[in-house]
Design a protein around this motif. Structure first.
Motif, PDB file in Angstrom:
ATOM      1  N   THR A  19      -3.392   8.617 -17.101  1.00  0.00           N
ATOM      2  CA  THR A  19      -3.854   8.161 -18.712  1.00  0.00           C
ATOM      3  C   THR A  19      -4.866   9.191 -18.850  1.00  0.00           C
ATOM      4  O   THR A  19      -5.463   9.864 -19.327  1.00  0.00           O
ATOM      5  CB  THR A  19      -4.075   7.159 -18.476  1.00  0.00           C
ATOM      6  OG1 THR A  19      -3.510   5.840 -18.288  1.00  0.00           O
ATOM      7  CG2 THR A  19      -5.013   6.096 -19.389  1.00  0.00           C
ATOM      8  N   TYR A  34     -12.532   4.338 -16.848  1.00  0.00           N
ATOM      9  CA  TYR A  34     -10.747   4.253 -16.648  1.00  0.00           C
ATOM     10  C   TYR A  34     -10.090   2.640 -17.613  1.00  0.00           C
ATOM     11  O   TYR A  34     -10.458   1.180 -16.964  1.00  0.00           O
ATOM     12  CB  TYR A  34     -11.148   3.810 -14.928  1.00  0.00           C
ATOM     13  CG  TYR A  34      -9.224   3.754 -14.830  1.00  0.00           C
ATOM     14  CD1 TYR A  34      -8.572   3.244 -13.386  1.00  0.00           C
ATOM     15  CD2 TYR A  34      -7.867   4.035 -15.663  1.00  0.00           C
ATOM     16  CE1 TYR A  34      -7.549   2.345 -13.336  1.00  0.00           C
ATOM     17  CE2 TYR A  34      -6.707   3.521 -14.950  1.00  0.00           C
ATOM     18  CZ  TYR A  34      -6.504   2.787 -14.196  1.00  0.00           C
ATOM     19  OH  TYR A  34      -5.049   2.530 -13.912  1.00  0.00           O
ATOM     20  N   THR A  37      -4.310   0.574 -19.150  1.00  0.00           N
ATOM     21  CA  THR A  37      -3.441  -0.301 -19.971  1.00  0.00           C
ATOM     22  C   THR A  37      -2.883  -0.995 -19.641  1.00  0.00           C
ATOM     23  O   THR A  37      -1.348  -1.072 -18.374  1.00  0.00           O
ATOM     24  CB  THR A  37      -2.312   0.889 -20.483  1.00  0.00           C
ATOM     25  OG1 THR A  37      -2.186   1.507 -19.467  1.00  0.00           O
ATOM     26  CG2 THR A  37      -3.202   1.740 -21.099  1.00  0.00           C
ATOM     27  N   ASP A  60       2.925   6.246 -22.632  1.00  0.00           N
ATOM     28  CA  ASP A  60       2.230   5.886 -20.498  1.00  0.00           C
ATOM     29  C   ASP A  60       2.115   4.825 -20.624  1.00  0.00           C
ATOM     30  O   ASP A  60       1.907   3.089 -20.786  1.00  0.00           O
ATOM     31  CB  ASP A  60       0.005   6.061 -21.296  1.00  0.00           C
ATOM     32  CG  ASP A  60      -0.723   5.686 -20.107  1.00  0.00           C
ATOM     33  OD1 ASP A  60       0.020   5.907 -19.159  1.00  0.00           O
ATOM     34  OD2 ASP A  60      -1.325   5.779 -20.595  1.00  0.00           O
TER      35      ASP A  60
HETATM   36 MG    MG Z   1      -2.737   4.837 -16.086  1.00  0.00          MG
END
Ligand code: MG
Ligand code: G3D
Length: 268
Positions: A19, A34, A37, A60
Motif C-alpha cells: 500500500t 497505515y 485496506t 491493492d
Molecule cells: Mg496494504
C-alpha cells in the motif's frame, strides 16, 4: 498517441509495503499512517511509455496468505504484477516463490512480473544475492525499493509498464486480447468490477460483493454456472436499485445481462 488502460497488482505478505509503494507512486508521498485496506482498493495513474499513454489501474489486494475466493478473483485479468517482499524479514522473500507466484499464475496466467525488495532504508536481514536468487527463480527483474525515501519506486512502475507493452504482441498471438469476455468466469469478473466501479468505491463495494457472492451460492468461483450468475445478477440488481436508484441499476444490469446472454441464447 495511443491510450491504453492496463491492470496491475501488488502481491506479497502483509506489511511488506504494498500500500505504501502504491501511495508513493500515485501520490508521491509516504504516509506513516497505515490505512489497512479491507479487500481491494484501486488507484489510477497514467504513465507514458514511448508513444503510448498507459492508464495503470493499480489493484491493492489485502496481503495475507489464505486469500478469499473473492480476493483471488479480483486478481484476474491482471496484466502485470509486482511481487513484493520486505528486506527486514527473510520469510517474506521466500514466500514469493513459495506462495505468491502460484496465486498470481493461477489467477492471471503468465504476465510480466517484477520483484520489489522493499524497505531499503531499514536494516537489511537478507542480502542482495538472496534477492537476486529469488528473482532468477521467478525470471523477473528486481529492484531494491523504499516507499519511505522513494528509492526506485517510479523506476519500477515505469519498467513494469514498459514490460507490459512489450508483452502485448505475445498476448495477441496467444489470443488473450483484453476486453472480450471469454467464459463465465470472465462474466463474473466483469460483474464484480463493473459493480464496484459503478458503486464508486472499491473498498465499500467489496464487502457487498462478497456477501452477494455467498447469497447467490456460487460454489466454485473458477467455474461459475449460468444459473449461479443469473442469481447473482438478480440479487445485486435488487440491492443496487435501492443503493443507486433505478436508472443506474437498470443500465448496469443491462451490461451484465448482455455479457451473460451470450452463454445461453435465451433471455433472463
Ligand atoms: Mg496494504
Ligand atoms: P502492506 O500494504 O504490504 O500490508 P503497508 O504494507 O504499505 O501497509 O506497510 C506496512 C508498514 O511498513 C507500515 O508501517 C509502513 O509505513 C511501513 N513501510 C512500508 N514501506 C516502507 C519503507 O520502504 N520503509 C519503511 N521504513 N517503512 C515502510 P506502520 O508502522 O504504519 O504499520
Amino acid at each position: 498517441m495511443q491510450v491504453v488502460k492496463r491492470k496491475i497488482v501488488l502481491l506479497g505478505d502483509g506489511a511488506v509495503g504494498k500500500t505504501s509503494l502504491i501511495n508513493r507512486f500515485v501520490l508521491n508521498k509516504f504516509s506513516d499512517k497505515y490505512i489497512q485496506t479491507i479487500g481491494v482498493k484501486v488507484s489510477k495513474k497514467t504513465v507514458t511509455v514511448d508513444d503510448t499513454e498507459m492508464i495503470l489501474m493499480i489493484w491493492d489486494v489485502l496481503g495475507q496468505k489464505g486469500f478469499t475466493k473473492v480476493q483471488e478473483a479480483s486478481l484476474r485479468g491482471s496484466e502485470g504484477a509486482f511481487l513484493v517482499c520486505d528486506l527486514t524479514r527473510p520469510e517474506t522473500l521466500s514466500s514469493l516463490t513459495g506462495y505468491w507466484r502460484d496465486v498470481l499464475v493461477r489467477a492471471a496466467g503468465e504476465v510480466p512480473v517484477i520483484l520489489l525488495a522493499n524497505k531499503s532504508d531499514l536494516e537489511w536481514a537478507v542480502s542482495e544475492d538472496d534477492v537476486r536468487a529469488v528473482a532468477d527463480e521467478l525470471s523477473a527483474p528486481w529492484y531494491i525499493t523504499s516507499a519511505k525515501t522513494g528509492e526506485n519506486v517510479e523506476e519500477a512502475f515505469h519498467n513494469l509498464a514498459g514490460m507490459m507493452l512489450e508483452f502485448e504482441p505475445v498476448r495477441r498471438e496467444r489470443g488473450e486480447e483484453k476486453a472480450d469476455v471469454m467464459n463465465l468466469r470472465d462474466v463474473l469478473d466483469y460483474i464484480m468490477t463493473d459493480f464496484a466501479r459503478t458503486y464508486g468505491s472499491f473498498e465499500d463495494a467489496m464487502p457487498i460483493i462478497r456477501k452477494q457472492f455467498e447469497r447467490a451460492n456460487i460454489k466454485d468461483m473458477e467455474n461459475p454456472t449460468y444459473d449461479e450468475i443469473e442469481r447473482l445478477i438478480k440479487n445485486l440488481y435488487e440491492l443496487s436499485r435501492e443503493m443507486m436508484g433505478d436508472e443506474k441499476a437498470y443500465r448496469m444490469r443491462l451490461r451484465w445481462v448482455g455479457k451473460l446472454r451470450k452463454f445461453r441464447g435465451g433471455d433472463i
